[in-house]
Design a protein around this motif. Structure first.
Motif, PDB file in Angstrom:
ATOM      1  N   ALA A 104       0.838  -1.203   0.000  1.00  0.00           N
ATOM      2  CA  ALA A 104       0.000   0.000   0.000  1.00  0.00           C
ATOM      3  C   ALA A 104       0.868   1.246   0.000  1.00  0.00           C
ATOM      4  CB  ALA A 104      -0.919   0.004   1.216  1.00  0.00           C
ATOM      5  N   ASP A 105       0.378   2.306  -0.696  1.00  0.00           N
ATOM      6  CA  ASP A 105       1.040   3.603  -0.648  1.00  0.00           C
ATOM      7  C   ASP A 105       0.722   4.338   0.654  1.00  0.00           C
ATOM      8  OD1 ASP A 105       0.421   4.189  -4.181  1.00  0.00           O
ATOM      9  OD2 ASP A 105       1.974   3.052  -3.163  1.00  0.00           O
ATOM     10  N   ALA A 106      -0.479   4.127   1.178  1.00  0.00           N
ATOM     11  CA  ALA A 106      -0.891   4.775   2.418  1.00  0.00           C
ATOM     12  C   ALA A 106      -2.084   4.013   2.970  1.00  0.00           C
ATOM     13  CB  ALA A 106      -1.232   6.243   2.190  1.00  0.00           C
ATOM     14  N   TYR A 107      -2.524   4.391   4.193  1.00  0.00           N
ATOM     15  CA  TYR A 107      -3.696   3.796   4.815  1.00  0.00           C
ATOM     16  C   TYR A 107      -4.661   4.914   5.190  1.00  0.00           C
ATOM     17  CZ  TYR A 107      -1.597  -0.809   5.141  1.00  0.00           C
ATOM     18  OH  TYR A 107      -1.057  -2.030   4.846  1.00  0.00           O
ATOM     19  N   ILE A 108      -5.927   4.804   4.729  1.00  0.00           N
ATOM     20  CA  ILE A 108      -6.979   5.759   5.060  1.00  0.00           C
ATOM     21  C   ILE A 108      -8.123   4.981   5.684  1.00  0.00           C
ATOM     22  CG2 ILE A 108      -8.649   7.423   4.158  1.00  0.00           C
ATOM     23  CD1 ILE A 108      -6.678   8.181   2.044  1.00  0.00           C
ATOM     24  N   GLN A 109      -8.421   5.304   6.958  1.00  0.00           N
ATOM     25  CA  GLN A 109      -9.478   4.617   7.708  1.00  0.00           C
ATOM     26  C   GLN A 109      -9.268   3.093   7.685  1.00  0.00           C
ATOM     27  OE1 GLN A 109     -13.238   5.923   6.210  1.00  0.00           O
ATOM     28  NE2 GLN A 109     -13.009   7.993   7.028  1.00  0.00           N
ATOM     29  N   GLY A 110      -8.006   2.696   7.827  1.00  0.00           N
ATOM     30  CA  GLY A 110      -7.686   1.282   7.887  1.00  0.00           C
ATOM     31  C   GLY A 110      -7.624   0.582   6.549  1.00  0.00           C
ATOM     32  N   GLU A 111      -7.890   1.278   5.444  1.00  0.00           N
ATOM     33  CA  GLU A 111      -7.877   0.669   4.121  1.00  0.00           C
ATOM     34  C   GLU A 111      -6.574   0.993   3.415  1.00  0.00           C
ATOM     35  OE1 GLU A 111      -9.839  -1.232   2.298  1.00  0.00           O
ATOM     36  OE2 GLU A 111     -11.361  -1.543   3.835  1.00  0.00           O
ATOM     37  N   ALA A 112      -5.983  -0.026   2.788  1.00  0.00           N
ATOM     38  CA  ALA A 112      -4.796   0.193   1.962  1.00  0.00           C
ATOM     39  C   ALA A 112      -5.206   0.915   0.689  1.00  0.00           C
ATOM     40  CB  ALA A 112      -4.128  -1.137   1.631  1.00  0.00           C
ATOM     41  N   VAL A 113      -4.508   1.982   0.344  1.00  0.00           N
ATOM     42  CA  VAL A 113      -4.882   2.803  -0.802  1.00  0.00           C
ATOM     43  C   VAL A 113      -3.678   3.012  -1.710  1.00  0.00           C
ATOM     44  CG1 VAL A 113      -6.757   4.017   0.382  1.00  0.00           C
ATOM     45  CG2 VAL A 113      -4.426   4.939   0.479  1.00  0.00           C
ATOM     46  N   MET A 114      -3.999   3.310  -2.976  1.00  0.00           N
ATOM     47  CA  MET A 114      -3.014   3.658  -4.005  1.00  0.00           C
ATOM     48  C   MET A 114      -3.036   5.172  -4.180  1.00  0.00           C
ATOM     49  SD  MET A 114      -3.293   2.743  -8.045  1.00  0.00           S
ATOM     50  CE  MET A 114      -3.546   1.020  -7.658  1.00  0.00           C
ATOM     51  N   ARG A 115      -1.894   5.812  -4.088  1.00  0.00           N
ATOM     52  CA  ARG A 115      -1.812   7.266  -4.174  1.00  0.00           C
ATOM     53  C   ARG A 115      -1.311   7.695  -5.556  1.00  0.00           C
ATOM     54  NH1 ARG A 115       1.700  11.424  -3.891  1.00  0.00           N
ATOM     55  NH2 ARG A 115       1.042  13.342  -2.830  1.00  0.00           N
ATOM     56  N   LYS A 116      -2.010   8.673  -6.142  1.00  0.00           N
ATOM     57  CA  LYS A 116      -1.593   9.283  -7.408  1.00  0.00           C
ATOM     58  C   LYS A 116      -1.675  10.793  -7.256  1.00  0.00           C
ATOM     59  CE  LYS A 116      -0.618   5.781  -9.950  1.00  0.00           C
ATOM     60  NZ  LYS A 116       0.741   5.603 -10.457  1.00  0.00           N
ATOM     61  N   ASP A 117      -0.688  11.494  -7.797  1.00  0.00           N
ATOM     62  CA  ASP A 117      -0.730  12.953  -7.731  1.00  0.00           C
ATOM     63  C   ASP A 117      -0.336  13.536  -9.077  1.00  0.00           C
ATOM     64  OD1 ASP A 117       2.483  13.951  -6.397  1.00  0.00           O
ATOM     65  OD2 ASP A 117       1.961  12.328  -7.735  1.00  0.00           O
ATOM     66  N   VAL A 118      -0.724  14.786  -9.292  1.00  0.00           N
ATOM     67  CA  VAL A 118      -0.439  15.490 -10.539  1.00  0.00           C
ATOM     68  C   VAL A 118      -0.240  16.969 -10.207  1.00  0.00           C
ATOM     69  CG1 VAL A 118      -2.880  15.964 -11.044  1.00  0.00           C
ATOM     70  CG2 VAL A 118      -1.235  15.867 -12.923  1.00  0.00           C
ATOM     71  N   ARG A 119       0.593  17.609 -10.969  1.00  0.00           N
ATOM     72  CA  ARG A 119       0.845  19.042 -10.774  1.00  0.00           C
ATOM     73  C   ARG A 119      -0.154  19.864 -11.575  1.00  0.00           C
ATOM     74  NH1 ARG A 119       3.498  23.256 -13.155  1.00  0.00           N
ATOM     75  NH2 ARG A 119       4.026  21.949 -14.949  1.00  0.00           N
ATOM     76  N   ILE A 120      -0.778  20.827 -10.924  1.00  0.00           N
ATOM     77  CA  ILE A 120      -1.693  21.759 -11.597  1.00  0.00           C
ATOM     78  C   ILE A 120      -0.877  22.994 -11.969  1.00  0.00           C
ATOM     79  CG2 ILE A 120      -3.799  23.127 -11.372  1.00  0.00           C
ATOM     80  CD1 ILE A 120      -4.744  21.161  -9.271  1.00  0.00           C
ATOM     81  N   PRO A 121      -0.824  23.344 -13.249  1.00  0.00           N
ATOM     82  CA  PRO A 121      -0.016  24.513 -13.654  1.00  0.00           C
ATOM     83  C   PRO A 121      -0.634  25.831 -13.202  1.00  0.00           C
ATOM     84  CG  PRO A 121      -1.194  23.624 -15.541  1.00  0.00           C
ATOM     85  CD  PRO A 121      -1.451  22.679 -14.402  1.00  0.00           C
ATOM     86  N   PHE A 122      -0.760  25.997 -11.883  1.00  0.00           N
ATOM     87  CA  PHE A 122      -1.334  27.225 -11.333  1.00  0.00           C
ATOM     88  C   PHE A 122      -0.759  27.443  -9.937  1.00  0.00           C
ATOM     89  CE2 PHE A 122      -4.319  30.608 -10.943  1.00  0.00           C
ATOM     90  CZ  PHE A 122      -4.727  30.617  -9.608  1.00  0.00           C
ATOM     91  N   ARG A 123       0.191  28.377  -9.811  1.00  0.00           N
ATOM     92  CA  ARG A 123       0.701  28.818  -8.518  1.00  0.00           C
ATOM     93  C   ARG A 123       1.257  27.666  -7.676  1.00  0.00           C
ATOM     94  NH1 ARG A 123      -1.197  33.991  -7.222  1.00  0.00           N
ATOM     95  NH2 ARG A 123      -0.895  33.564  -4.997  1.00  0.00           N
ATOM     96  N   GLY A 124       1.800  26.625  -8.322  1.00  0.00           N
ATOM     97  CA  GLY A 124       2.416  25.527  -7.597  1.00  0.00           C
ATOM     98  C   GLY A 124       1.451  24.575  -6.942  1.00  0.00           C
ATOM     99  N   TRP A 125       0.179  24.563  -7.353  1.00  0.00           N
ATOM    100  CA  TRP A 125      -0.809  23.656  -6.757  1.00  0.00           C
ATOM    101  C   TRP A 125      -0.552  22.226  -7.226  1.00  0.00           C
ATOM    102  CZ3 TRP A 125      -6.388  26.075  -6.686  1.00  0.00           C
ATOM    103  CH2 TRP A 125      -6.345  27.259  -5.922  1.00  0.00           C
ATOM    104  N   ARG A 126      -0.966  21.272  -6.395  1.00  0.00           N
ATOM    105  CA  ARG A 126      -0.897  19.856  -6.734  1.00  0.00           C
ATOM    106  C   ARG A 126      -2.198  19.183  -6.315  1.00  0.00           C
ATOM    107  NH1 ARG A 126       4.143  18.385  -8.305  1.00  0.00           N
ATOM    108  NH2 ARG A 126       3.447  16.210  -8.348  1.00  0.00           N
ATOM    109  N   MET A 127      -2.547  18.121  -7.011  1.00  0.00           N
ATOM    110  CA  MET A 127      -3.751  17.356  -6.696  1.00  0.00           C
ATOM    111  C   MET A 127      -3.345  15.895  -6.508  1.00  0.00           C
ATOM    112  SD  MET A 127      -7.256  16.832  -8.953  1.00  0.00           S
ATOM    113  CE  MET A 127      -7.844  18.476  -8.607  1.00  0.00           C
TER     114      MET A 127
END
Length: 587
Positions: free
Chosen positions: A251-274
């Motif tokens: 697992a990439d992380a645990y949320i409420q006891g559940e193993a989760v897969m994490r994905k992120d992307v850069r938003i080309p606006f003032r250094g934001w990320r999602m």
């Protein structure tokens, strides 16, 4: 042969058969174990990759929608800062009509709210009348806007924990600041939309602080702090679960006891990320469903083998029957679960198609006023012809009444043609650029404007090359610019006895469309493309058509120019980068 030898032969034969059967069963079990192990490994990797690809696709869609909303609202303060009515209200301290004017803009713009502040930071006009009189002198969107002549973006967190986002710009009169126009951007609607999905989504600013999230408790925290606040299982419990579940994935992380897969992307606006978090539960369930089917198949083979070997044993036969019934019930449950997951996947595909269609129809709103005007004219003419036909029938002149009915039939056909054009226009457009034939786009724009041109008896002359003139653009936006140029030419020839409009399409180093009319020409060329500049009477337009068209052409990498012709009239030229065969092959 003696009796002892016969007895030995009969006793030895079952031992030989039993040995072979045991070897066959052992071999079958080994094959089953290898098959299940290979299937688990391959399907786990495959379903995990599919889940990861869908998560990346959804994340790209969410980030694109968020960026589009921010870009769409960023131009609004620049346009409203040049509104002469708002500037006049700030200079004269007469704000009786300012709130109504802001309200008239907010629906067309699509912003959450519009606020006009004077130099003291006091709200003098707002789309929400309850906010009139509020003081924002200490707020960042007012202080930073006063200090610069550029559009300022600000995010503020209110007491409930959510963030509000603003675009603000200083308003000037004769080079001096007189107030600030503030546009509030509604980004909470994305949180409301994300609430209906199974993934967890968050957006962080350049400092790593969460400003948007599906979980309200995450706002204002860093991602690491938000993960710590989740009631995850302890390390020992997670280790026991991973050991027990032989299809478990790292697992990439645990949320409420559940193993989760994490994905992120850069938003080309003032250094934001999602970032998004997708559970592995779906992967495990799909893999386990296939494995259960394989196990069931091997179990059936073993059951059949044991059936033929132990058919004389009634107790074992009854036990086998009960096991078979249990397996059939398990198979039915698995089939129902598989069918339910397929139905949910189809529902997701339908929802994604609906979202794409909504994006395509967004440009259709700009045509509503023109279509309403085009339909009202035939309706008014039909009412006149019906009144004339009634009068002719009363005077016993049926032949002339029939001609009125024929005109009504022609008008109905004309209305049908208008609606067909509208449907055709609704099917066009997209979020990405594609090769566009300017000749076809020009013919479509002229066809949409044909009812007004025919009513005004405008003579249209078209000069087009034999070969297609291709550009890389969005066809809906290109047709929007062409329709605006045709409307301006139509308005310019309003006072002419013999109105003429000339359309010239040429292909050279650039693709050039020239629209020439025989009107009185342009008086102020410098202010022609400024927002709210118009020569029309009050109520006929707000002067945004050419400003929007110029912005569209600039976004497409071209330019829109205007000049007065040598023999009178106005000449507009739209130049776009031409799409050659080499460039098209590279695209």
């Amino acid at each position: 042969m003696s009796e002892d030898q016969n007895k030995g032969s009969f006793l030895g034969r079952p031992r030989t058969v039993g040995w072979r059967v045991r070897m066959a069963l052992s071999f079958l079990c080994i094959i089953a174990g290898i098959t299940i192990w290979v299937t688990n490994s391959l399907l786990t990797d495959r379903f995990t990759e599919n889940t990861r690809n869908r998560a990346e696709l959804r994340l790209a869609l969410y980030s694109g929608n968020l960026q589009s909303e921010l870009q769409r609202n960023s131009i609004v303060p620049q346009l409203l800062a040049k509104d002469p009515a708002l500037i006049g209200a700030l200079t004269s301290d007469d704000f009786s009509q300012s709130t109504a004017r802001l309200i008239s803009f907010v629906e067309e713009i699509g912003a959450a709210s519009l606020v006009l502040l004077d130099m003291d930071g006091r709200t003098v006009a707002a789309t929400d009348r309850n906010r009139l009189g509020e003081s924002h002198r200490q707020d960042a969107f007012f202080v930073e806007a006063i200090r610069t002549n550029k559009t300022v973006f600000t995010s503020l967190r209110h007491n409930q924990g959510a963030y509000n986002f603003f675009y603000s710009r200083r308003m000037e009169f004769q080079g001096q600041p007189i107030g600030v126009i503030v546009v509030e951007v509604d980004l909470q609607k994305f949180e409301r939309a994300w609430a209906g999905i199974s993934d967890a989504v968050l957006v962080t600013d350049s400092e790593g602080t969460i400003i948007l999230a599906t979980e309200p408790r995450w706002r204002g925290l860093s991602e690491e702090a938000a993960m710590v606040r989740q009631p995850a299982q302890g390390a020992i419990e997670r280790a026991i679960q991973a050991t027990a579940d032989w299809t478990a994935l790292p697992a990439d992380a645990y949320i409420q006891g559940e193993a989760v897969m994490r994905k992120d992307v850069r938003i080309p606006f003032r250094g934001w990320r999602m970032a998004s978090f997708t559970t592995y539960a779906g992967v495990r369930e799909r893999v386990n469903a296939v494995l259960a089917l394989e196990i069931m198949g091997f179990a059936i083979l073993l059951a059949v083998a044991f059936y033929f070997l132990s058919r004389k044993n009634a107790l074992r036969m009854a036990l086998f029957q009960r096991e078979s019934a249990s397996l059939r019930a398990l198979n039915q449950r698995l089939q129902r679960e598989i069918a339910e997951r397929e139905r949910m996947q189809q529902s997701l595909e339908v929802a994604e198609q609906t979202l794409a269609q909504s994006s395509k129809l967004a440009a259709l709103g700009e045509m509503s006023a023109a279509v309403s005007h085009e339909l009202n004219q035939p309706l008014a003419a039909m009412k006149t012809y019906l009144a004339g036909a009634r009068l002719l029938l009363r005077r016993n002149r049926p032949e002339e009444a029939l001609s009125s009915f024929q005109r009504i039939d022609d008008l109905i056909e004309r209305m049908g043609s208008i609606t067909r054009q509208l449907k055709s226009y609704a099917r066009k457009g997209g979020d990405e650029f594609q090769p566009v034939n300017l000749g076809d786009a020009l013919m479509s724009a002229v066809s949409i404007m044909e009812p007004q041109l025919r009513q005004r008896k405008v003579h249209i002359s078209r000069i087009m090359p034999n070969e297609p003139v291709m550009v890389m653009a969005d066809r809906v936006r290109v047709e929007q610019v062409m329709i605006n140029l045709l409307r301006n030419a139509l308005d310019a020839t309003d006072s002419e006895g013999n109105p003429e409009v000339e359309l010239l399409l040429a292909a050279g180093e650039t693709a050039t469309l020239t629209v020439r009319d025989n009107g009185p020409g342009i008086e102020d060329l410098d202010a022609l493309f400024e927002p709210f500049y118009t020569t029309k009477k009050p109520g006929d337009g707000v002067g945004l058509g050419l400003a929007i068209s110029s912005g569209i052409v600039n976004d497409l990498g071209g330019r829109l120019t205007a000049r007065n012709g040598q023999e009178g009239g106005a000449v507009f030229e739209m130049q776009l980068p031409i799409l050659s065969e080499e460039i098209e092959a590279a695209e």
